[in-house]
Write a protein that holds these residues in place. Structure first.
Motif, short mmCIF file in Angstrom:
data_model
loop_
_atom_site.label_atom_id
_atom_site.label_comp_id
_atom_site.label_asym_id
_atom_site.label_seq_id
_atom_site.Cartn_x
_atom_site.Cartn_y
_atom_site.Cartn_z
N LYS A 44 0.83 -1.20 0.00
CA LYS A 44 0.00 0.00 0.00
C LYS A 44 0.86 1.25 0.00
CE LYS A 44 -0.67 0.40 4.97
NZ LYS A 44 -1.63 0.55 6.05
N ARG A 45 0.29 2.28 -0.60
CA ARG A 45 0.91 3.60 -0.60
C ARG A 45 0.60 4.26 0.74
NH1 ARG A 45 -1.70 5.96 -6.08
NH2 ARG A 45 -3.30 6.38 -4.55
N GLU A 46 1.19 5.44 0.93
CA GLU A 46 0.96 6.20 2.15
C GLU A 46 -0.52 6.54 2.36
OE1 GLU A 46 2.47 10.46 3.22
OE2 GLU A 46 4.14 9.03 3.37
N ASP A 47 -1.27 6.74 1.25
CA ASP A 47 -2.69 7.09 1.35
C ASP A 47 -3.59 5.87 1.54
OD1 ASP A 47 -2.84 5.90 -1.16
OD2 ASP A 47 -3.50 7.71 -2.20
N GLY A 48 -3.01 4.66 1.60
CA GLY A 48 -3.77 3.45 1.87
C GLY A 48 -4.18 2.66 0.64
N LYS A 49 -4.03 3.21 -0.56
CA LYS A 49 -4.38 2.48 -1.77
C LYS A 49 -3.41 1.31 -1.95
CE LYS A 49 -5.13 2.82 -6.70
NZ LYS A 49 -5.12 3.65 -7.89
N GLU A 50 -3.96 0.11 -2.27
CA GLU A 50 -3.15 -1.09 -2.41
C GLU A 50 -3.00 -1.50 -3.86
OE1 GLU A 50 -3.17 -3.94 1.35
OE2 GLU A 50 -5.07 -3.96 0.25
N ALA A 51 -1.90 -2.21 -4.14
CA ALA A 51 -1.67 -2.79 -5.46
C ALA A 51 -1.09 -4.18 -5.27
CB ALA A 51 -0.71 -1.93 -6.28
N PHE A 52 -1.27 -4.99 -6.31
CA PHE A 52 -0.84 -6.38 -6.34
C PHE A 52 0.40 -6.50 -7.21
CE2 PHE A 52 -1.40 -10.46 -8.68
CZ PHE A 52 -1.30 -11.32 -7.61
N PHE A 53 1.44 -7.16 -6.71
CA PHE A 53 2.67 -7.40 -7.47
C PHE A 53 2.88 -8.90 -7.53
CE2 PHE A 53 3.04 -3.20 -5.70
CZ PHE A 53 3.63 -2.46 -6.71
N ALA A 54 3.09 -9.43 -8.74
CA ALA A 54 3.19 -10.88 -8.88
C ALA A 54 4.32 -11.29 -9.82
CB ALA A 54 1.88 -11.45 -9.41
N LEU A 55 4.79 -12.51 -9.59
CA LEU A 55 5.77 -13.17 -10.44
C LEU A 55 7.02 -12.33 -10.65
CD1 LEU A 55 3.12 -14.62 -12.90
CD2 LEU A 55 4.12 -15.75 -10.90
N THR A 56 7.81 -12.67 -11.64
CA THR A 56 9.07 -11.98 -11.89
C THR A 56 8.85 -10.51 -12.22
OG1 THR A 56 10.02 -14.02 -12.68
CG2 THR A 56 11.17 -12.03 -13.27
N CYS A 57 7.81 -10.21 -12.98
CA CYS A 57 7.52 -8.82 -13.36
C CYS A 57 7.34 -7.95 -12.12
CB CYS A 57 6.29 -8.77 -14.24
SG CYS A 57 5.82 -7.11 -14.73
N GLY A 58 6.55 -8.42 -11.16
CA GLY A 58 6.34 -7.66 -9.94
C GLY A 58 7.60 -7.53 -9.11
N ALA A 59 8.38 -8.61 -9.04
CA ALA A 59 9.61 -8.59 -8.25
C ALA A 59 10.60 -7.58 -8.80
CB ALA A 59 10.24 -9.98 -8.22
N GLN A 60 10.62 -7.40 -10.12
CA GLN A 60 11.56 -6.47 -10.75
C GLN A 60 11.17 -5.01 -10.51
OE1 GLN A 60 11.55 -7.83 -14.81
NE2 GLN A 60 13.13 -9.33 -14.41
N ARG A 61 9.97 -4.77 -10.06
CA ARG A 61 9.50 -3.40 -9.83
C ARG A 61 9.75 -2.93 -8.40
NH1 ARG A 61 5.29 -2.16 -13.89
NH2 ARG A 61 5.17 -3.99 -15.22
N LEU A 62 10.29 -3.80 -7.55
CA LEU A 62 10.42 -3.50 -6.13
C LEU A 62 11.81 -3.82 -5.60
CD1 LEU A 62 7.11 -5.27 -5.09
CD2 LEU A 62 7.45 -2.79 -5.19
N LYS A 63 12.26 -3.05 -4.61
CA LYS A 63 13.48 -3.39 -3.86
C LYS A 63 13.28 -2.91 -2.43
CE LYS A 63 16.51 0.57 -4.20
NZ LYS A 63 17.86 1.00 -4.44
N HIS A 64 13.96 -3.58 -1.51
CA HIS A 64 13.89 -3.17 -0.10
C HIS A 64 14.47 -1.77 0.04
CE1 HIS A 64 13.17 -7.42 1.02
NE2 HIS A 64 12.50 -6.84 2.00
N VAL A 65 13.86 -0.96 0.87
CA VAL A 65 14.33 0.41 1.08
C VAL A 65 15.76 0.38 1.59
CG1 VAL A 65 14.01 2.47 2.49
CG2 VAL A 65 12.04 1.38 1.43
#
Length: 68
Positions: A44-65
């Motif tokens: 979720k974002r700071e405003d509470g809206k959530e999104a779904f991240f899946a499979l390799t595509c989702g993993a490539q869009r994220l990294k630990h802060v």
């Protein structure tokens, strides 16, 4: 890029790579709300809206802060 089995609920992740069009900009920070530990999670974002991240595509869009 994250590894789903290394992400816990409450972890903060940074939007990277291809970004998350319609949800967050590159560099935005989101917080994990659900994770199956294999191939999908919700964040979720700071405003509470959530999104779904899946499979390799989702993993490539994220990294630990703190880039663990």
């Amino acid at each position: 890029m994250i590894k789903y089995n290394d992400v816990a609920i409450g972890d903060e992740l940074e939007i990277t790579g291809m970004g998350a069009p319609g949800f967050a900009e590159l560099g935005d920070i989101v917080t994990v709300t659900e994770n199956n530990g294999k191939d999908k999670l919700y964040a979720k974002r700071e405003d509470g809206k959530e999104a779904f991240f899946a499979l390799t595509c989702g993993a490539q869009r994220l990294k630990h802060v703190n880039d663990r």
